[in-house]
Each structure stands twice: as structure tokens, then as C-alpha cells.
Design a protein around this motif. Structure first.
Motif: not given
Length: 153
Positions: A111-117, A119-121, A126-138
Motif C-alpha cells: 500500500q505504501l508503494i502504491t500510494l507513493a506511485a 502521488i509521484f505520478g 501536473v508538471q507536464i500539463f502545466s508547462a504546456s499551458s504556461h505562456k510566460g518565459g523566454t
């Protein structure tokens, strides 16, 4: 040198004679009797020897044989078998508890391994989908450049 390792001939050596010292005879003196409770001090016996000396000592009781033990009502084999059965039951109970503990520990780790997977997944998603919608930057465009070397003029 002579056989006894002295430097004098046998005729010139001094001879010493030792005479035994006589021992005075012991006069028997009657001992004073002290009242003693029976059973606390062993009995004292006195023996008068033919020459008049008195020898006093404790009387030794003859050794008594140990009583013959009657056979027990229950045989030793039956007692050993019963004790072995009790020990076997204790071991089986302990093994049952041990296997239950191992099973519960395995379920907890799973259960701890499943919970870690999960949360990490979720964090990666969140990192992948928020990077494509982010409009700022250089934004940097790298074009293909051609450099000519060793050409002068």
C-alpha cells in the motif's frame, strides 16, 4: 676430596649424637560436663587406651541407606510426551502469529508503494500539463549557422 664431599678424612671428623627427648605421659583429667540441648551438638565419645591415655572425639553415626523410591503414579514417558505436545502447540501458535505478521507487513509495504506511485505520478502529470499551458518565459530560436574557417580576406 672424599666421597662425602668434605675435606677431612673420616677419622678427623666430629661425630654428633642426638638423643631423643622423652615425652611426659598425659594425665587424664576428667572434663567438666556442660549441659547441651540434644540434637544441636553431636555426641562426644571418650576412649581410654591401655596405657592410660584418653582419646576424645565425636561419635560417628553409621550411614543410613536411602529409602527405596516408589515408582511415580504417572510414567516419565507420558509426562515427556505431554510436555512435548505443549511445546509443539506453543511453537505452532508462534508460527501462526509470525505468518500473520509477515502477511500484514507485506500488505502495508504494498500500500505504501502504491500510494507513493500515485502521488509521484500525479506530481509528474501536473508538471507536464502545466508547462504546456504556461505562456510566460523566454523563447530562443537557434538557426542553422555556417562558419567558414581559415579563410582570410
Amino acid at each position: 676430596m672424599y666421597p662425602d664431599h668434605t675435606h677431612q678424612p673420616p677419622a678427623q671428623r666430629a661425630v654428633t649424637i642426638h638423643q631423643p627427648t622423652p615425652i611426659a605421659p598425659v594425665v587424664a583429667v576428667p572434663a567438666q560436663l556442660v549441659p547441651v540441648q540434644p540434637g544441636t551438638v553431636p555426641a562426644v565419645a571418650s576412649v581410654v587406651l591401655p596405657d592410660g591415655r584418653v582419646v576424645t572425639g565425636y561419635a560417628i553415626e553409621p550411614a543410613k541407606p536411602e529409602p527405596i523410591a516408589s515408582p511415580p503414579a504417572v510414567s516419565r514417558t507420558a509426562v515427556n510426551v505431554a510436555l512435548g505436545g505443549v511445546g509443539f502447540l506453543a511453537v505452532c501458535g508462534g508460527l501462526l502469529l509470525l505468518t500473520t505478521f509477515i502477511t500484514a507487513l507485506t500488505a502495508l509495504i504494498t500500500q505504501l508503494i502504491t500510494l507513493a506511485a500515485v502521488i509521484f505520478g500525479g506530481w509528474i502529470a501536473v508538471q507536464i500539463f502545466s508547462a504546456s499551458s504556461h505562456k510566460g518565459g523566454t523563447t530562443i530560436n537557434i538557426r542553422k549557422a555556417v562558419f567558414k574557417r581559415n579563410k582570410f580576406g
